[in-house]
Write a protein that holds these residues in place. Sequence first.
Motif, mmCIF file in Angstrom:
data_model
loop_
_atom_site.group_PDB
_atom_site.id
_atom_site.type_symbol
_atom_site.label_atom_id
_atom_site.label_comp_id
_atom_site.label_asym_id
_atom_site.label_seq_id
_atom_site.Cartn_x
_atom_site.Cartn_y
_atom_site.Cartn_z
ATOM 1 N N LEU A 1 -13.733 -46.132 69.922
ATOM 2 C CA LEU A 1 -15.127 -46.262 70.419
ATOM 3 C C LEU A 1 -15.876 -45.046 70.648
ATOM 4 O O LEU A 1 -17.098 -44.918 70.411
ATOM 5 N N LEU A 2 -15.434 -44.272 71.432
ATOM 6 C CA LEU A 2 -15.623 -42.979 71.520
ATOM 7 C C LEU A 2 -15.791 -41.942 70.556
ATOM 8 O O LEU A 2 -17.210 -41.368 70.534
ATOM 9 N N LEU A 3 -14.940 -42.092 69.462
ATOM 10 C CA LEU A 3 -15.128 -41.137 68.212
ATOM 11 C C LEU A 3 -16.473 -41.736 67.713
ATOM 12 O O LEU A 3 -17.321 -41.088 66.901
ATOM 13 N N MET A 4 -16.824 -43.038 67.809
ATOM 14 C CA MET A 4 -17.887 -43.637 67.124
ATOM 15 C C MET A 4 -19.179 -43.250 67.596
ATOM 16 O O MET A 4 -20.335 -43.292 66.722
ATOM 17 N N ALA A 5 -19.076 -42.903 68.975
ATOM 18 C CA ALA A 5 -20.250 -42.559 70.023
ATOM 19 C C ALA A 5 -20.579 -41.312 69.809
ATOM 20 O O ALA A 5 -21.428 -40.974 70.778
ATOM 21 N N VAL A 6 -19.618 -40.589 69.367
ATOM 22 C CA VAL A 6 -19.748 -39.033 69.584
ATOM 23 C C VAL A 6 -21.064 -38.460 69.633
ATOM 24 O O VAL A 6 -21.733 -37.530 70.175
ATOM 25 N N PRO A 7 -21.984 -38.944 68.422
ATOM 26 C CA PRO A 7 -23.243 -38.225 68.328
ATOM 27 C C PRO A 7 -24.278 -38.476 69.460
ATOM 28 O O PRO A 7 -24.928 -37.473 70.004
ATOM 29 N N LEU A 8 -24.387 -39.912 69.985
ATOM 30 C CA LEU A 8 -24.903 -39.962 71.315
ATOM 31 C C LEU A 8 -24.183 -39.329 72.638
ATOM 32 O O LEU A 8 -24.963 -39.048 73.167
ATOM 33 N N LEU A 9 -22.937 -39.232 72.512
ATOM 34 C CA LEU A 9 -22.294 -38.472 73.773
ATOM 35 C C LEU A 9 -22.595 -37.068 73.943
ATOM 36 O O LEU A 9 -22.966 -36.424 74.846
ATOM 37 N N ARG A 10 -22.558 -36.511 72.493
ATOM 38 C CA ARG A 10 -22.848 -35.039 72.381
ATOM 39 C C ARG A 10 -24.475 -34.773 73.023
ATOM 40 O O ARG A 10 -24.530 -33.871 73.521
ATOM 41 N N TRP A 11 -25.268 -35.664 72.549
ATOM 42 C CA TRP A 11 -26.607 -35.474 72.858
ATOM 43 C C TRP A 11 -26.661 -35.396 74.326
ATOM 44 O O TRP A 11 -27.657 -34.577 74.857
ATOM 45 N N LEU A 12 -26.013 -36.470 74.936
ATOM 46 C CA LEU A 12 -26.069 -36.650 76.289
ATOM 47 C C LEU A 12 -25.430 -35.411 76.948
ATOM 48 O O LEU A 12 -26.240 -34.768 78.160
ATOM 49 N N ARG A 13 -24.530 -34.837 76.551
ATOM 50 C CA ARG A 13 -23.768 -33.701 77.061
ATOM 51 C C ARG A 13 -24.765 -32.540 77.126
ATOM 52 O O ARG A 13 -24.897 -31.753 77.866
ATOM 53 N N GLU A 14 -25.184 -32.306 75.947
ATOM 54 C CA GLU A 14 -26.402 -31.070 75.840
ATOM 55 C C GLU A 14 -27.503 -31.268 76.687
ATOM 56 O O GLU A 14 -28.102 -30.176 77.332
ATOM 57 N N ARG A 15 -27.984 -32.330 77.040
ATOM 58 C CA ARG A 15 -29.053 -32.629 77.955
ATOM 59 C C ARG A 15 -28.539 -32.446 79.296
ATOM 60 O O ARG A 15 -29.424 -32.021 80.155
ATOM 61 N N LEU A 16 -27.382 -32.300 79.915
ATOM 62 C CA LEU A 16 -26.802 -32.176 81.020
ATOM 63 C C LEU A 16 -26.887 -30.594 81.219
ATOM 64 O O LEU A 16 -26.911 -29.995 82.337
ATOM 65 N N GLY A 17 -26.767 -29.455 80.223
ATOM 66 C CA GLY A 17 -26.720 -28.104 80.411
ATOM 67 C C GLY A 17 -25.413 -27.720 80.907
ATOM 68 O O GLY A 17 -24.421 -28.648 81.019
ATOM 69 N N ASP A 18 -25.217 -26.465 81.121
ATOM 70 C CA ASP A 18 -24.017 -25.760 81.504
ATOM 71 C C ASP A 18 -24.343 -25.374 82.896
ATOM 72 O O ASP A 18 -23.310 -24.982 83.618
ATOM 73 N N GLY A 19 -25.433 -25.551 83.605
ATOM 74 C CA GLY A 19 -25.643 -24.888 85.070
ATOM 75 C C GLY A 19 -25.028 -26.179 85.901
ATOM 76 O O GLY A 19 -24.846 -27.393 85.505
ATOM 77 N N GLU A 20 -24.962 -26.012 87.347
ATOM 78 C CA GLU A 20 -24.741 -27.012 88.223
ATOM 79 C C GLU A 20 -25.764 -27.998 88.180
ATOM 80 O O GLU A 20 -26.817 -27.570 87.972
ATOM 81 N N PRO A 21 -25.427 -29.107 88.557
ATOM 82 C CA PRO A 21 -26.548 -30.386 88.606
ATOM 83 C C PRO A 21 -27.677 -30.119 89.478
ATOM 84 O O PRO A 21 -27.344 -29.463 90.525
ATOM 85 N N THR A 22 -28.874 -30.301 89.184
ATOM 86 C CA THR A 22 -29.856 -30.135 89.957
ATOM 87 C C THR A 22 -29.920 -31.260 91.100
ATOM 88 O O THR A 22 -28.931 -32.128 91.161
ATOM 89 N N ARG A 23 -30.556 -31.072 92.074
ATOM 90 C CA ARG A 23 -30.524 -32.134 93.157
ATOM 91 C C ARG A 23 -30.628 -33.426 92.625
ATOM 92 O O ARG A 23 -30.032 -34.128 93.078
ATOM 93 N N LEU A 24 -31.401 -33.709 91.697
ATOM 94 C CA LEU A 24 -31.787 -35.007 91.119
ATOM 95 C C LEU A 24 -30.429 -35.352 90.317
ATOM 96 O O LEU A 24 -29.880 -36.660 90.491
ATOM 97 N N ALA A 25 -29.908 -34.775 89.539
ATOM 98 C CA ALA A 25 -28.653 -35.032 88.709
ATOM 99 C C ALA A 25 -27.421 -35.097 89.673
ATOM 100 O O ALA A 25 -26.594 -36.010 89.476
ATOM 101 N N ALA A 26 -27.470 -34.513 90.639
ATOM 102 C CA ALA A 26 -26.174 -34.431 91.535
ATOM 103 C C ALA A 26 -26.435 -35.673 92.337
ATOM 104 O O ALA A 26 -25.482 -36.470 92.516
ATOM 105 N N GLY A 27 -27.703 -36.031 92.660
ATOM 106 C CA GLY A 27 -27.690 -37.418 93.429
ATOM 107 C C GLY A 27 -27.480 -38.437 92.374
ATOM 108 O O GLY A 27 -26.654 -39.708 92.855
ATOM 109 N N LEU A 28 -27.840 -38.616 91.241
ATOM 110 C CA LEU A 28 -27.343 -39.566 90.310
ATOM 111 C C LEU A 28 -25.928 -39.383 90.116
ATOM 112 O O LEU A 28 -25.317 -40.593 89.976
ATOM 113 N N LEU A 29 -25.240 -38.358 89.726
ATOM 114 C CA LEU A 29 -23.799 -38.424 89.738
ATOM 115 C C LEU A 29 -23.090 -39.042 90.950
ATOM 116 O O LEU A 29 -21.897 -39.505 90.761
#
Length: 409
Positions: free
Chosen positions: A156-184
């Motif tokens: 299932l993960l391999l089939m969803a790789v395009p969507l998961l990669r898009w989500l991963r790129e949206r997160l960026g490489d920096g530490e989570p923002t206050r909003l992103a940290a709260g969501l995590l």
Amino acid sequence: MQRRHDIDALRVIAFSLLILYHSAMVYVADWDFHIKSTYLAEWLQYPMIGLNRWRMTLLFMISGVALGLAGVEGRRWRFAGSRSVRLLVPLAFGMLVVVPPQTYFQVMTQSGYTGGVGHFYGLYLTHGLCRDGHCMLTPTWNHLWYLAYLLPYTLLLLMAVPLLRWLRERLGDGEPTRLAAGLLLVLPVLWLLGVRLWLAPRYEESHALVGDWTVHAESLPLFLLGYVLATRAGFWRWVQRLRWRTLAIALVAISTELGLRWLGHHPPAGPIPDWAMQVPWYTIERVARVIYTWMALLAIFGWGRALLDRPFRWLPYCSEAVFSWYILHQTLIVALAWWLIPMRLGAALEASLVVAGTIAGCLLLHEMLIRRVAWLRPLFGLKPAAASRPAPDAPPPTAPHPRPGSRPA
């Protein structure tokens, strides 16, 4: 490039804890297992609950992280084929060879079966283990259910790789923002709470794969999340920085859950005040449970990043051995317990011998037999001997992780 030694080490530690957990299943009161000692202890439930809340979700999340680090995006379907073989062969071998002794000892002790091994095995293969209208579903994978779940999750993960990669790129490489940290911090807790309050009362955990919606709802999202977060350097810096706080919250949460459980089994003497009768204790316990699960996972990853991300000399050997130990350990536990229980050696000595014997058996079978016999290696999930030894100039077998501040390739 930097190898993620902490993920390798956490995987070894998580699988090793299964030996203690399944050994304790022989002795914990009121919990079913294939074989039970005459020495049972109710207090064992409490440390085992503390371990139970995150032990399998940790393994599934580590598996997702490992796939994220492995760089499978450009070879998804080739990887799907190789992973299917590497999981299905040990699973089938385990169900036909490793697991049957567990069922044999179980039916002898619990159902009074007196037939020989050959007669039993014929019944095991043909679903013929029935007594008083109750039939055991065999062949069974018992403790190997993780392998049965990991394969469809991976596909299932391999089939969803395009969507998961898009989500991963949206997160960026920096530490989570206050909003992103709260969501995590909050969203996984809310998801797990929904699973506990809505799914769990309707779908009991069965480890049967089909219809096991509670386990799927807990394990699959964390498996996918592990893949998404695997190469996000900022996330790993964040969990390392928060490790004291997540540990403290986890300890408060599990203390709350265990305290409420203890009070449920040992209510105070005398009348219960009216206000106490109005408090939704069950919901509070469920909330504490899911907070503990997620905070414990974050704390484990944070402390693992802080303490385990180094090239321990024992790690390469243990990383290879852990699969065969996982396959073997529960059968050895059940066999040793069946042999030792009639001796009435006392609780401490009997339990110590079960644990020590299981460790010794796994070590000897892996070292003296499995890793040295070419045709046995794939049956226990090991790569061919030549493939397991990288060339001197080859990259490490665990996929690399960017150094903090660098961009992934």
